[in-house]
Motif scaffolding. Structure first.
Motif, mmCIF file in Angstrom:
data_model
loop_
_atom_site.group_PDB
_atom_site.id
_atom_site.type_symbol
_atom_site.label_atom_id
_atom_site.label_comp_id
_atom_site.label_asym_id
_atom_site.label_seq_id
_atom_site.Cartn_x
_atom_site.Cartn_y
_atom_site.Cartn_z
ATOM 1 N N UNK A 95 0.815 -1.210 0.000
ATOM 2 C CA UNK A 95 0.000 0.000 0.000
ATOM 3 C C UNK A 95 0.844 1.254 0.000
ATOM 4 N N UNK A 96 0.276 2.313 -0.555
ATOM 5 C CA UNK A 96 0.960 3.580 -0.636
ATOM 6 C C UNK A 96 0.086 4.646 -0.007
ATOM 7 N N UNK A 97 0.701 5.759 0.365
ATOM 8 C CA UNK A 97 -0.042 6.901 0.876
ATOM 9 C C UNK A 97 0.326 8.120 0.054
ATOM 10 N N UNK A 98 -0.631 9.006 -0.074
ATOM 11 C CA UNK A 98 -0.370 10.237 -0.804
ATOM 12 C C UNK A 98 0.279 11.244 0.127
ATOM 13 N N UNK A 99 1.402 11.762 -0.252
ATOM 14 C CA UNK A 99 2.121 12.713 0.570
ATOM 15 C C UNK A 99 1.624 14.122 0.268
ATOM 16 N N UNK A 100 1.381 14.874 1.321
ATOM 17 C CA UNK A 100 0.928 16.248 1.144
ATOM 18 C C UNK A 100 2.109 17.107 0.689
ATOM 19 N N UNK A 101 1.779 18.299 0.216
ATOM 20 C CA UNK A 101 2.829 19.209 -0.213
ATOM 21 C C UNK A 101 3.708 19.619 0.965
ATOM 22 N N UNK A 102 3.067 19.756 2.144
ATOM 23 C CA UNK A 102 3.855 20.132 3.331
ATOM 24 C C UNK A 102 4.873 19.049 3.669
ATOM 25 N N UNK A 103 4.469 17.768 3.555
ATOM 26 C CA UNK A 103 5.388 16.672 3.844
ATOM 27 C C UNK A 103 6.528 16.638 2.837
ATOM 28 N N UNK A 104 6.200 16.874 1.565
ATOM 29 C CA UNK A 104 7.242 16.900 0.538
ATOM 30 C C UNK A 104 8.224 18.030 0.799
ATOM 31 N N UNK A 105 7.684 19.194 1.209
ATOM 32 C CA UNK A 105 8.562 20.330 1.492
ATOM 33 C C UNK A 105 9.452 20.062 2.690
ATOM 34 N N UNK A 106 8.885 19.377 3.726
ATOM 35 C CA UNK A 106 9.695 19.066 4.905
ATOM 36 C C UNK A 106 10.853 18.132 4.555
ATOM 37 N N UNK A 114 14.279 22.858 9.025
ATOM 38 C CA UNK A 114 13.288 22.056 9.745
ATOM 39 C C UNK A 114 13.127 22.548 11.175
ATOM 40 N N UNK A 115 14.241 22.904 11.808
ATOM 41 C CA UNK A 115 14.182 23.419 13.175
ATOM 42 C C UNK A 115 13.435 24.752 13.218
ATOM 43 N N UNK A 116 13.669 25.592 12.222
ATOM 44 C CA UNK A 116 12.958 26.876 12.173
ATOM 45 C C UNK A 116 11.464 26.664 11.958
ATOM 46 N N UNK A 117 11.113 25.661 11.143
ATOM 47 C CA UNK A 117 9.696 25.370 10.913
ATOM 48 C C UNK A 117 9.027 24.887 12.195
ATOM 49 N N UNK A 277 8.909 25.348 24.641
ATOM 50 C CA UNK A 277 9.121 25.224 23.206
ATOM 51 C C UNK A 277 9.989 23.996 22.948
ATOM 52 N N UNK A 278 10.053 23.592 21.687
ATOM 53 C CA UNK A 278 10.864 22.430 21.343
ATOM 54 C C UNK A 278 12.330 22.667 21.671
ATOM 55 N N UNK A 279 12.804 23.868 21.349
ATOM 56 C CA UNK A 279 14.209 24.193 21.590
ATOM 57 C C UNK A 279 14.512 24.199 23.086
ATOM 58 N N UNK A 280 13.594 24.760 23.892
ATOM 59 C CA UNK A 280 13.810 24.811 25.339
ATOM 60 C C UNK A 280 13.791 23.417 25.941
ATOM 61 N N UNK A 281 12.922 22.570 25.444
ATOM 62 C CA UNK A 281 12.863 21.199 25.948
ATOM 63 C C UNK A 281 14.171 20.463 25.698
ATOM 64 N N UNK A 282 14.701 20.596 24.486
ATOM 65 C CA UNK A 282 15.965 19.934 24.164
ATOM 66 C C UNK A 282 17.104 20.511 25.002
ATOM 67 N N UNK A 283 17.062 21.822 25.202
ATOM 68 C CA UNK A 283 18.131 22.464 25.973
ATOM 69 C C UNK A 283 18.082 22.061 27.448
ATOM 70 N N UNK A 289 15.078 15.467 20.901
ATOM 71 C CA UNK A 289 13.915 14.605 21.061
ATOM 72 C C UNK A 289 13.086 14.572 19.779
ATOM 73 N N UNK A 290 12.496 13.415 19.466
ATOM 74 C CA UNK A 290 11.609 13.352 18.306
ATOM 75 C C UNK A 290 10.299 14.063 18.586
ATOM 76 N N UNK A 291 9.625 14.504 17.524
ATOM 77 C CA UNK A 291 8.325 15.141 17.681
ATOM 78 C C UNK A 291 7.327 14.089 18.125
ATOM 79 N N UNK A 292 6.585 14.348 19.216
ATOM 80 C CA UNK A 292 5.658 13.373 19.787
ATOM 81 C C UNK A 292 4.245 13.903 19.677
ATOM 82 N N UNK A 293 3.378 13.290 18.827
ATOM 83 C CA UNK A 293 1.975 13.703 18.780
ATOM 84 C C UNK A 293 1.288 13.428 20.102
#
Length: 311
Positions: A95-106, A114-117, A277-283, A289-293
């Motif tokens: 099976x395949x999934x359609x990638x959104x434009x945002x995913x392709x850009x990332x 990526x960090x700035x995003x 923020x993500x940066x503060x958490x890592x610091x 750390x990976x992004x956690x939904x």
């Protein structure tokens, strides 16, 4: 007798001819019928031996066969269905999934981009949370009464919510970690607002500079501030904030005064909730750390760090 008229004798002969050829079409029809019957009984056997989940997967696939092509999402090959394939590329066996434009850009982004995003996403998410909490306080008559004791600010580490003491309205009993009823109301409403936040949270307790008894060798402001932070944590979790979202719970005593010019001011006694923020958490945690939904947060224990002076 001789006078009688002679009658003709008629002889009937049956001409025998060969039967016309019927051909073998009936054999082909019979073979098709037997093949169909075998396929039918095989289908019935398969349906009888298939689990309910797989049957539901089959039903979902045939109900929405164009779901992947039209709307994206999981293809049938990587679903719970037993049917493999799916997607627009017919050369793929899975099976395949359609990638959104945002995913392709990332995928095309450099690590810095990526960090700035992620930082921009954090800023937008925290700004929306600030507006939400402000609205909750404004619309709640009980909380609005304590508006002067709730301070919300944007800091480099993220959104900081400080609940401070008032001279005539302390948050805790004197020298105790017992939460006052109105403090419990404040924490419960804030905890409910933090229930769906994706960012992790830091929780800190603070005291003023007044010495607590014989704190040099016994129970001191360090233990008191840590106990008050942990008591606040329990109220936030009881209101619906997942315990796994907490990255640390600390007691800072009087090491980080809100009003340094007046070390014994009531405002120095406070609870600080920081949505990192993500940066503060890592610091703060010292690792990337990976992004956690929200829905996939690990079941972690709260990291109750020992009380120590802030650097």
């Amino acid at each position: 007798m001789a006078e009688k008229k002679l009658q003709p004798i008629i002889i009937k002969r049956v001409k025998k001819t060969a039967h016309a050829a019927h051909g073998g079409a009936w054999k082909i029809a019979y073979a098709d019928f037997m093949t169909a019957m075998m396929a039918f009984f095989l289908l019935m056997w398969l349906l009888g031996s298939t689990a309910q989940g797989e049957l539901q997967g089959l039903a979902d696939y045939f109900n929405t066969p164009l779901k992947v092509a039209m709307a994206g999402g999981e293809g049938s090959g990587n679903s719970s269905s037993i049917i493999s394939g799916g997607g627009t590329d017919l050369t793929k066996a899975h099976g395949q999934t359609r990638k959104s434009e945002a995913e392709k850009n990332r995928q095309k982004m450099s690590p810095d981009q990526a960090r700035a995003a992620v930082a921009r996403q954090d800023a937008a998410r925290i700004k929306a949370l600030q507006s939400k909490i402000d609205a909750i306080i404004t619309q709640n008559a009980k909380l609005n009464e304590y508006r002067s004791q709730i301070r919300i600010d944007m800091t480099p580490d993220g959104l900081q919510i400080q609940i401070v003491d008032d001279q005539n309205r302390p948050m805790f009993d004197s020298g105790s970690a017992l939460v006052k009823p109105y403090m419990r109301d404040i924490l419960r409403d804030i905890g409910a607002a933090l229930g769906e936040v994706e960012n992790r949270i830091s929780l800190a307790g603070h005291t003023d500079a007044a010495a607590y008894g014989k704190g040099d060798r016994g129970y001191s402001n360090w233990e008191l501030s840590a106990d008050r932070a942990n008591a606040s944590r329990r109220e936030l979790v009881a209101a619906g904030m997942p315990d796994a979202k907490l990255s640390r719970v600390v007691g800072l005593a009087a090491s980080d005064l809100l009003e340094p010019e007046n070390p014994r001011a009531p405002a120095n006694r406070r609870i600080t909730i920081t949505i990192l923020t993500r940066e503060a958490e890592e610091r703060l945690l010292g690792k990337s750390l990976p992004v956690i939904p929200t829905a996939q947060l690990p079941d972690e224990k709260t990291d109750n760090l020992p009380a120590k002076a802030a650097p």
